[in-house]
Design an enzyme around this catalytic site. Structure first.
Site, PDB file in Angstrom:
ATOM      1  N   PRO A  62      -0.040  -5.252   7.055  1.00  0.00           N
ATOM      2  CA  PRO A  62       0.079  -4.898   5.625  1.00  0.00           C
ATOM      3  C   PRO A  62       1.541  -4.591   5.288  1.00  0.00           C
ATOM      4  O   PRO A  62       2.039  -3.526   5.584  1.00  0.00           O
ATOM      5  CB  PRO A  62      -0.814  -3.661   5.484  1.00  0.00           C
ATOM      6  N   ASP A 104       5.633  -2.055   8.018  1.00  0.00           N
ATOM      7  CA  ASP A 104       4.196  -2.125   8.330  1.00  0.00           C
ATOM      8  C   ASP A 104       3.554  -0.829   7.840  1.00  0.00           C
ATOM      9  O   ASP A 104       3.806   0.243   8.398  1.00  0.00           O
ATOM     10  CB  ASP A 104       4.053  -2.275   9.859  1.00  0.00           C
ATOM     11  N   HIS A 105       2.716  -0.937   6.833  1.00  0.00           N
ATOM     12  CA  HIS A 105       2.161   0.272   6.222  1.00  0.00           C
ATOM     13  C   HIS A 105       1.135   0.974   7.114  1.00  0.00           C
ATOM     14  O   HIS A 105       0.731   2.100   6.836  1.00  0.00           O
ATOM     15  CB  HIS A 105       1.552  -0.064   4.850  1.00  0.00           C
ATOM     16  N   ARG A 106       0.738   0.329   8.199  1.00  0.00           N
ATOM     17  CA  ARG A 106      -0.149   1.029   9.150  1.00  0.00           C
ATOM     18  C   ARG A 106       0.638   2.105   9.894  1.00  0.00           C
ATOM     19  O   ARG A 106       0.085   3.068  10.388  1.00  0.00           O
ATOM     20  CB  ARG A 106      -0.726   0.043  10.182  1.00  0.00           C
TER      21      ARG A 106
END
Ligand code: CAO
Length: 422
Positions: free
Chosen positions: A218, A394-396
């Site tokens: 993401p 990376d939004h994780r």
């Protein structure tokens, strides 16, 4: 009574790998509870406890090789169990994965009302993690790096069966590939003249890597600007001197240095997710990938230990490796080990773009062309050279606020040349 627990008869197999330790010192163990899991050539098997008692010391660890008679652990055996042990000992049952699975399935089918506490079922399926899954299912999960706690078991009493794991993998693959229909084959020559060219190896591989990254991570892109007026003055002042040493001092070298500094300040940006996606691996080294445009396509050589090198050394290395990338090609080792990547299109143009995260990195910095802009300072507009930066993350792993802080830090470092040179 302290008793040594040994590997029982395992059908003559020798030097079998210990792949799981299922108990810890101090654990209270019921008779037939699984102690360790072994993996032979053809099957995995759990070794059940012959007694009830408390684990004292483990004498094996994961990776050890054992045979019949090897001591696994010492156990303080309960009194009743000790008396029991005085009776002729029942030969430990060898449980191949097929046998174990079959037994559990049969039991589930024949006795749907069977109590969850029933000893054989526990022996077969429940382990220290509180999940009901047999050794075969656990082995598949291990091989694919799957966290079994993410899977809802469809078997008796919520037991995770092989089909559940297969279904989970299938779903993950479909969501990874977005499960969209393949693009239709179109005959473009119907509309005019065409020529078909094969994609070279670099383009095909880049296509695969960027596609995987694009659909599985993401991405969010944070845009920012750095005032590099001072940096540019410094660079111009030292350009000729650098050229005499055969070095081309471009803004990119300063950006690399500023990025290494920012990675130290924000360690989450210098990390990778592990294969299960449940752990973050923080790196203590600062190797930076730099995207290089070559006639054959995009490649990303890695400059090592950027934090420990001076501007001139970095400039020399960057020039040498990008020349090698363009003329001779790079070895896999020269493109491995990156922590973070910079993609600079500043020499070409553009105001911003959304770079795709490279491999196992968690962020990438896109750099566009610096431009003189009026900046409002001290009640007036003054001309400043502003560098556009596009930070994809990376939004994780990284939240928006953290990305904005990283980006601010980077901009501040670039605007104050002294912090980079010190
Ligand atoms: N703003 C303004 N000018 C810039 C600049 C920026 N952000 N970045 C570089 N420049 C200038 C340089 O100073 C140089 O000018 P001078 O010769 O007057 O000093 C000129 O642009 C050319 O620089 P360069 O491209 O030769 O050198 P570099 O260190 O900036 O970059 C490299 C090296 C290998 C990264 C670059 O050549 C390259 O291949 N870039 C493309 C990367 C790419 O394709 N990214 C996309 C990946 S996704 O598809």
């Amino acid at each position: 009574m302290s008793t040594e627990i040994k590997i029982p008869d395992i059908g003559g197999a020798t030097d079998v790998d210990v792949i799981e330790i299922l108990v810890n010192p101090g654990d209270a163990i019921a008779k037939d509870d699984s102690l360790i899991t072994l993996e032979g050539d053809k099957a995995t098997m759990e070794v059940p406890s012959p007694f009830e008692g408390t684990v004292e010391n483990l004498t094996v660890k994961v990776g050890d090789k054992v045979s019949e008679g090897s001591v696994i652990l010492t156990m303080n055996v309960s009194n009743g169990a000790a008396a029991e042990s005085a009776k002729p000992e029942k030969k430990a049952e060898k449980k191949t994965e097929e046998k174990v699975e079959q037994k559990a399935e049969q039991k589930a089918e024949q006795q749907p009302q069977a109590k969850a506490e029933s000893a054989p079922e526990q022996e077969i399926t429940e382990q220290k993690d509180g999940l009901y899954a047999g050794p075969a299912v656990r082995r598949i999960a291990r091989e694919f790096g799957i966290d079994l706690s993410q899977i809802a078991g469809s078997g008796h009493k919520g037991r995770i069966v092989k089909e559940d794991v297969q279904q989970y993998v299938k779903q993950r693959m479909q969501s990874g590939g977005l499960n969209v229909a393949a693009a239709p084959a179109v005959d473009f020559s119907k509309f005019g003249d065409t020529e078909t060219q094969p994609l070279n190896k670099i383009k095909r591989l880049t296509g695969q890597f960027t596609h995987r990254s694009w659909v599985s991570i993401p991405h969010v892109t944070q845009f920012d600007e750095a005032d590099i007026t001072e940096l540019e003055n410094f660079r111009k002042a030292h350009k000729q001197e650098a050229e005499k040493q055969g070095v081309k001092l471009t803004p990119l070298v300063f950006i690399m240095k500023a990025v290494a500094k920012a990675l130290k300040e924000f360690p989450t940006f210098n990390s990778s997710l592990d294969a299960s996606g449940n752990h973050l691996i923080l790196k203590k080294y600062f190797h930076i990938g730099v995207a290089v445009d070559t006639p054959n396509g995009l490649v990303v050589p890695v400059i090592r230990d950027v934090d420990q090198k001076g501007m001139m050394v970095l400039a020399k290395e960057l020039a040498a490796i990008s020349q090698k990338a363009r003329e001779k090609g790079l070895s896999p080792a020269e493109m491995a080990g990156n922590c973070f990547t910079i993609s600079s299109l500043g020499g070409i143009g553009g105001t911003a773009f959304t770079p795709i995260i490279n491999g196992t990195d968690v962020a990438i910095l896109g750099v566009s062309r610096a431009k003189m802009q009026p900046v409002y300072q001290k009640d007036q507009f003054i001309p400043r050279l502003m560098l556009p930066m596009s930070l994809s993350y990376d939004h994780r792993v990284i939240d928006g606020a953290e990305a904005a802080r990283f980006s601010n830090f980077l901009a501040k470092s670039l605007s104050d040349i002294r912090t980079l040179l010190l």
